[in-house]
Write an enzyme that holds these catalytic residues in place. Structure first.
Site, short mmCIF file in Angstrom:
data_model
loop_
_atom_site.label_atom_id
_atom_site.label_comp_id
_atom_site.label_asym_id
_atom_site.label_seq_id
_atom_site.Cartn_x
_atom_site.Cartn_y
_atom_site.Cartn_z
CD GLU A 1 -3.25 -0.91 1.80
OE1 GLU A 1 -4.22 -0.60 1.09
OE2 GLU A 1 -3.29 -1.00 3.04
CD GLU B 1 -3.95 -5.76 3.35
OE1 GLU B 1 -3.13 -4.89 3.66
OE2 GLU B 1 -3.87 -6.42 2.29
#
Length: 266
Positions: free
Chosen positions: A120, A140
């Protein structure tokens, strides 16, 4: 020059090198790491002698994402930085480049794991270099979590949507070669050489006129979601003033005189 126990800062000429420095935890995101990272972006923005930024990780790893032990309630290191987060509740998003874009070009030098929050943060950088054994991915969904650092928005704008969705929905790891093939990174180099390559690119940027470099970067991001017509109009607004700078005149003189230009950011 700033830094914390989990983030080191050093200068390489006109390049500010920020190193995620928590190798015993694969540079997992901690409070002191995030505070140091945000302070590094601010330092680069405010120091006109800095012309580029290189972001890398210590111990052969870039970043393995959030500290899941802390998320599970087993304590967060660096509690003495807690007041910084209270004073600016958005600090962690700025550190991860979700809510902040440095004026100077940011080059990522990736070795080892660059997964979850690491991938990210990577999406907030401008140029990306990786060692051939580097691993990327957004894990995730495998942990019952959501990649809330911006990936459901940014990734599909940076790589083809089919690849973005596969990465987001499978949570599988990607090799450096795969990441390059889908456009997530730009260079794959031998292991251990990512920082060297990133600094080489930084030196090429540093040799250019800083006002022009910053204006070009700003224009690319400003026009990314515009129509072509609107984008071209915005480009003129951003670009024309550059031609009136002393740096532009210096560039023309240096070309005519067949010498390297000396830019003074003016």
């Amino acid at each position: 020059m700033g830094g914390t126990e989990h983030l080191t800062v050093r200068r390489e000429g006109a390049t500010l090198v920020l190193t995620l420095n928590r190798p015993e935890a694969r540079n997992a995101l901690s409070l002191p790491l995030l505070v140091g990272l945000y302070d590094g972006w601010v330092e680069a923005d405010e120091d006109d002698t800095v012309r580029s930024i290189v972001l890398t990780g210590a111990g052969g790893t870039f970043c393995a994402g959030m500290d899941l032990k802390a998320l599970a309630g087993q304590g967060m290191t660096g509690e003495h930085h807690r007041e910084r987060l209270k004073a600016d509740p958005d600090l962690h998003w700025k550190a991860m480049l979700r809510h902040h874009r440095p004026r100077k070009p940011v080059i990522a030098a990736v070795e080892g794991y660059c997964v979850a929050g690491g991938t990210e943060i990577l999406q907030g950088t401008d140029i990306r270099v990786a060692g051939e054994s580097a691993t990327f991915g957004l894990f995730e969904v495998r942990r019952g979590l959501f990649p809330i650092g911006g990936s459901t928005v940014r990734l599909q704008r940076q790589i083809p949507r089919t690849h973005a969705l596969e990465m987001l929905l499978t949570g599988r790891p990607y090799t450096a070669r795969e990441a390059a093939a889908i456009g997530l990174i730009g260079h794959v180099v031998p292991d251990g050489a990512a920082l060297v390559k990133a600094l080489e690119i930084a030196e090429q940027i540093n040799a250019c006129a800083p006002l022009a470099v910053e204006a070009v970067k700003a224009s690319v991001y400003e026009t990314a979601d515009m129509t072509e017509t609107d984008g071209l109009a915005a480009e003129l607004v951003r670009g024309w003033p550059v031609f009136d700078t002393a740096d532009a005149k210096e560039g023309a003189r240096a070309f005519a005189e067949k010498r390297p230009p000396v830019y003074k950011r003016a």
